[in-house]
Design a protein around this motif. Structure first.
Motif, mmCIF file in Angstrom:
data_model
loop_
_atom_site.group_PDB
_atom_site.id
_atom_site.type_symbol
_atom_site.label_atom_id
_atom_site.label_comp_id
_atom_site.label_asym_id
_atom_site.label_seq_id
_atom_site.Cartn_x
_atom_site.Cartn_y
_atom_site.Cartn_z
ATOM 1 N N VAL A 92 -21.614 -9.594 -9.225
ATOM 2 C CA VAL A 92 -19.849 -10.259 -10.070
ATOM 3 C C VAL A 92 -20.310 -11.438 -8.752
ATOM 4 C CG1 VAL A 92 -17.773 -9.838 -9.456
ATOM 5 C CG2 VAL A 92 -19.358 -7.516 -10.070
ATOM 6 N N LYS A 93 -20.045 -12.926 -9.808
ATOM 7 C CA LYS A 93 -20.242 -12.708 -9.084
ATOM 8 C C LYS A 93 -18.668 -13.716 -8.270
ATOM 9 C CE LYS A 93 -21.519 -18.358 -8.800
ATOM 10 N NZ LYS A 93 -21.673 -19.555 -9.832
ATOM 11 N N LEU A 94 -18.415 -14.588 -7.482
ATOM 12 C CA LEU A 94 -17.347 -15.192 -6.419
ATOM 13 C C LEU A 94 -16.886 -16.352 -6.253
ATOM 14 C CD1 LEU A 94 -16.824 -11.721 -3.804
ATOM 15 C CD2 LEU A 94 -16.497 -12.254 -6.479
ATOM 16 N N ASN A 95 -15.436 -17.029 -6.364
ATOM 17 C CA ASN A 95 -15.657 -18.161 -5.769
ATOM 18 C C ASN A 95 -14.370 -18.332 -4.896
ATOM 19 O OD1 ASN A 95 -17.177 -19.473 -7.887
ATOM 20 N ND2 ASN A 95 -15.681 -18.900 -10.017
ATOM 21 N N ILE A 96 -14.250 -18.902 -4.465
ATOM 22 C CA ILE A 96 -13.422 -19.045 -3.304
ATOM 23 C C ILE A 96 -11.470 -20.105 -3.904
ATOM 24 C CG2 ILE A 96 -12.677 -20.538 -1.573
ATOM 25 C CD1 ILE A 96 -15.703 -21.023 -0.927
ATOM 26 N N LEU A 97 -10.838 -19.200 -3.696
ATOM 27 C CA LEU A 97 -9.644 -19.036 -4.675
ATOM 28 C C LEU A 97 -8.954 -19.650 -3.513
ATOM 29 C CD1 LEU A 97 -7.654 -19.111 -6.356
ATOM 30 C CD2 LEU A 97 -7.140 -16.781 -6.183
ATOM 31 N N ASP A 150 -9.795 -11.100 -13.404
ATOM 32 C CA ASP A 150 -8.990 -10.870 -12.785
ATOM 33 C C ASP A 150 -8.647 -10.711 -11.121
ATOM 34 O OD1 ASP A 150 -7.536 -12.308 -15.073
ATOM 35 O OD2 ASP A 150 -7.013 -10.597 -15.775
ATOM 36 N N ARG A 151 -9.446 -9.919 -11.378
ATOM 37 C CA ARG A 151 -9.639 -9.255 -9.557
ATOM 38 C C ARG A 151 -10.078 -10.576 -8.721
ATOM 39 N NH1 ARG A 151 -13.221 -4.921 -11.349
ATOM 40 N NH2 ARG A 151 -14.506 -6.725 -11.873
ATOM 41 N N ARG A 152 -9.202 -10.043 -7.137
ATOM 42 C CA ARG A 152 -9.226 -11.002 -6.547
ATOM 43 C C ARG A 152 -9.360 -9.783 -5.150
ATOM 44 N NH1 ARG A 152 -8.950 -14.424 -9.505
ATOM 45 N NH2 ARG A 152 -6.660 -15.518 -10.349
ATOM 46 N N ILE A 153 -10.515 -10.351 -4.419
ATOM 47 C CA ILE A 153 -10.580 -9.813 -2.780
ATOM 48 C C ILE A 153 -10.589 -10.519 -1.641
ATOM 49 C CG2 ILE A 153 -12.467 -9.146 -1.116
ATOM 50 C CD1 ILE A 153 -14.351 -8.157 -3.707
ATOM 51 N N GLU A 169 -14.601 -3.486 -7.112
ATOM 52 C CA GLU A 169 -13.413 -1.577 -7.422
ATOM 53 C C GLU A 169 -12.301 -0.799 -6.564
ATOM 54 O OE1 GLU A 169 -12.884 -0.319 -9.623
ATOM 55 O OE2 GLU A 169 -13.621 -1.302 -11.619
ATOM 56 N N LYS A 170 -13.578 -1.381 -5.573
ATOM 57 C CA LYS A 170 -12.572 -0.810 -3.875
ATOM 58 C C LYS A 170 -11.978 -1.485 -3.317
ATOM 59 C CE LYS A 170 -16.152 1.672 -1.717
ATOM 60 N NZ LYS A 170 -16.765 2.237 -0.789
ATOM 61 N N ALA A 171 -12.528 -2.630 -3.767
ATOM 62 C CA ALA A 171 -10.784 -3.992 -2.590
ATOM 63 C C ALA A 171 -10.257 -5.337 -3.315
ATOM 64 C CB ALA A 171 -11.860 -4.786 -1.638
ATOM 65 N N GLY A 172 -11.056 -5.000 -4.832
ATOM 66 C CA GLY A 172 -10.805 -6.251 -5.769
ATOM 67 C C GLY A 172 -8.692 -5.319 -5.906
ATOM 68 N N ILE A 173 -7.970 -6.930 -6.217
ATOM 69 C CA ILE A 173 -6.412 -6.573 -6.465
ATOM 70 C C ILE A 173 -6.546 -7.736 -7.541
ATOM 71 C CG2 ILE A 173 -6.150 -5.641 -4.127
ATOM 72 C CD1 ILE A 173 -4.489 -8.465 -3.496
ATOM 73 N N THR A 174 -5.642 -7.039 -8.419
ATOM 74 C CA THR A 174 -4.913 -8.280 -9.270
ATOM 75 C C THR A 174 -3.913 -8.707 -9.354
ATOM 76 O OG1 THR A 174 -6.120 -7.000 -10.986
ATOM 77 C CG2 THR A 174 -4.786 -8.160 -11.932
ATOM 78 N N LEU A 175 -3.344 -9.826 -8.900
ATOM 79 C CA LEU A 175 -2.527 -10.376 -8.559
ATOM 80 C C LEU A 175 -1.579 -11.127 -9.459
ATOM 81 C CD1 LEU A 175 -3.314 -12.394 -5.854
ATOM 82 C CD2 LEU A 175 -2.753 -10.623 -6.202
ATOM 83 N N GLU A 196 4.579 -8.951 -14.656
ATOM 84 C CA GLU A 196 5.268 -8.792 -15.280
ATOM 85 C C GLU A 196 3.753 -9.971 -16.477
ATOM 86 O OE1 GLU A 196 8.713 -9.559 -15.048
ATOM 87 O OE2 GLU A 196 9.628 -8.286 -13.607
ATOM 88 N N GLY A 197 3.119 -9.494 -16.050
ATOM 89 C CA GLY A 197 1.933 -9.956 -16.623
ATOM 90 C C GLY A 197 1.981 -11.738 -16.448
ATOM 91 N N GLU A 198 2.770 -12.500 -15.000
ATOM 92 C CA GLU A 198 2.491 -13.777 -14.898
ATOM 93 C C GLU A 198 1.414 -14.451 -14.317
ATOM 94 O OE1 GLU A 198 6.411 -15.484 -14.670
ATOM 95 O OE2 GLU A 198 6.295 -15.367 -16.616
ATOM 96 N N SER A 199 0.586 -14.834 -13.645
ATOM 97 C CA SER A 199 0.111 -14.504 -12.789
ATOM 98 C C SER A 199 0.162 -15.278 -11.786
ATOM 99 C CB SER A 199 -1.275 -16.550 -12.574
ATOM 100 O OG SER A 199 -1.973 -16.600 -11.790
ATOM 101 N N ASP A 200 0.351 -14.940 -10.432
ATOM 102 C CA ASP A 200 1.268 -14.902 -9.224
ATOM 103 C C ASP A 200 -0.039 -15.686 -7.971
ATOM 104 O OD1 ASP A 200 2.489 -14.526 -7.289
ATOM 105 O OD2 ASP A 200 2.178 -12.585 -6.948
#
Length: 198
Positions: free
Chosen positions: A4-9, A31-34, A129-135, A138-142
């Protein structure tokens, strides 16, 4: 197990550890973030590279790049390959001629080096899967709660009265040169932001 390719957010102050930062890596096609807790020095090394600031003397990661280039070694990718007890383990994939070597690295250093070599950062589906979180709420990006990488400064400085308001552009440029010369990169970053705003 796919890569899985990651970018710096972004970077933000850690809510759990004083003096630490959370480096947030985002899944490129998802949509997952680490979030990864790193030290202030490492956060500064990452922010300086993204800001394209030129330190008067090479920092450790710049020295590493110069050394590698001098001996025809290229870093082709960074791989975050393991998560154990909350600690991420990474490796640099190095190529020199026909030789391909994996070198163990702290994740913060691996990301700082990846930026300097402009190489991709990957992890496994299992780790995300273990560490990723979806920010999202209510459906809006955080993502708005994550400071852009270049804004590595205490949260109380956002939207506060501008400390550089009374200075001319020429004075700000001189202050920026002084800050870089004195290796005060946090102040340099703030001054650069102010100059860009103007």
């Amino acid at each position: 197990m796919g890569k899985v390719k990651l970018n710096i957010l972004g970077l933000s102050y850690s809510q759990t550890q004083t003096g630490a930062y959370a480096l947030v890596l985002a899944e490129e096609n998802g949509d997952r973030r680490i979030p990864i807790i790193i030290g202030g020095v490492e956060a500064q090394a990452i922010a300086i590279q993204l800001e394209e600031l030129e330190p008067p003397r090479p920092l450790t990661h710049d020295l590493f790049k110069s050394f590698a280039v001098a001996f025809s070694i290229n870093i082709v990718e960074v791989n975050i390959y393991r998560l154990h007890e909350g600690i991420f383990y990474s490796e640099l994939i190095c190529v020199s001629g026909n030789n391909r070597v994996r070198i163990d690295s702290r994740t913060s250093d691996a990301v700082a080096i990846a930026l300097r070599f402009k190489c991709p950062i990957y992890t496994s589906e299992e780790i995300i899967e273990k560490a990723g979180i979806t920010l999202s709420i209510e459906g809006e990006s955080d993502d708005s709660k994550i400071a852009p990488v270049k804004d590595v400064k205490p949260p109380h400085e956002y939207r506060k009265s501008n400390p550089f308001e009374g200075y001319s552009k020429a004075q700000l440029e001189e202050m920026l040169e002084d800050a870089v010369r004195n290796e005060d990169y946090e102040k340099a970053s703030q001054l650069r932001d102010e100059l860009n705003r103007r």
